[in-house]
Design a protein around this motif. Sequence first.
Motif, short mmCIF file in Angstrom:
data_model
loop_
_atom_site.label_atom_id
_atom_site.label_comp_id
_atom_site.label_asym_id
_atom_site.label_seq_id
_atom_site.Cartn_x
_atom_site.Cartn_y
_atom_site.Cartn_z
N LEU A 1 12.89 39.57 -24.63
CA LEU A 1 12.23 38.84 -25.73
C LEU A 1 12.20 39.68 -27.00
O LEU A 1 12.51 39.20 -28.09
CB LEU A 1 10.81 38.45 -25.34
CG LEU A 1 10.70 37.21 -24.45
CD1 LEU A 1 9.26 37.05 -23.97
CD2 LEU A 1 11.15 35.98 -25.19
N ALA A 2 11.86 40.96 -26.85
CA ALA A 2 11.82 41.88 -28.00
C ALA A 2 13.20 41.99 -28.62
O ALA A 2 13.35 42.01 -29.85
CB ALA A 2 11.30 43.26 -27.57
N GLN B 1 20.30 45.82 -12.09
CA GLN B 1 18.85 46.00 -12.04
C GLN B 1 18.19 44.71 -12.49
O GLN B 1 18.81 43.89 -13.17
CB GLN B 1 18.42 47.16 -12.94
CG GLN B 1 18.72 46.94 -14.41
CD GLN B 1 18.53 48.19 -15.25
OE1 GLN B 1 18.13 49.22 -14.76
NE2 GLN B 1 18.84 48.10 -16.51
N PRO B 2 16.92 44.51 -12.12
CA PRO B 2 16.23 43.32 -12.60
C PRO B 2 16.14 43.38 -14.13
O PRO B 2 15.97 44.46 -14.69
CB PRO B 2 14.83 43.43 -11.97
CG PRO B 2 14.97 44.42 -10.85
CD PRO B 2 16.09 45.34 -11.24
N ALA B 3 16.27 42.25 -14.79
CA ALA B 3 16.12 42.21 -16.25
C ALA B 3 14.64 42.19 -16.56
O ALA B 3 13.85 41.57 -15.85
CB ALA B 3 16.82 40.98 -16.82
#
Length: 155
Positions: A150-151, A142-144
Amino acid sequence: PAVRKSIKDVTEADQSVELVGTIVQVFDPKFFEVCPTCNKRSKPNESGSVVCPEHGPVTPTWSMVGNAFLDDGTGNIRVVFFRNQLERLTKKSADQLLAYREVPEKFEEVKTELLGNMVKISGRASKNQFFDRLEFVAQFVQPADAQEELARLKA
């Protein structure tokens, strides 16, 4: 659930791992015959018939596999995408992908679209005996989500 790892830390024993990285190289898909009943790889025999190991001579359907290199800054690994995951990666249907069998040069557009994409891939490590290298077999791609990543880094 899959355990998040850096590519440099992936070992042959890893059977449920999640990788996040950038697609840095994409290869043309390979197409192969499968049994229409069980979807097992079927091969032409000496007489030209396509034979399923389970169902004997069959009129095959086609499946496909694609490969790409994923880089996460710690290393890179070749990832193998079988049919469903290749569809998810490319956002193309099986029929759209099978069309590249007839006009492989058209797949260049797909390669260009995929390069630089950040993806999250769950799967398992596998030793490619022929090339004596570790590979990763995608079981879900899946797309990241950049905000999610970042979190995660801040946490």
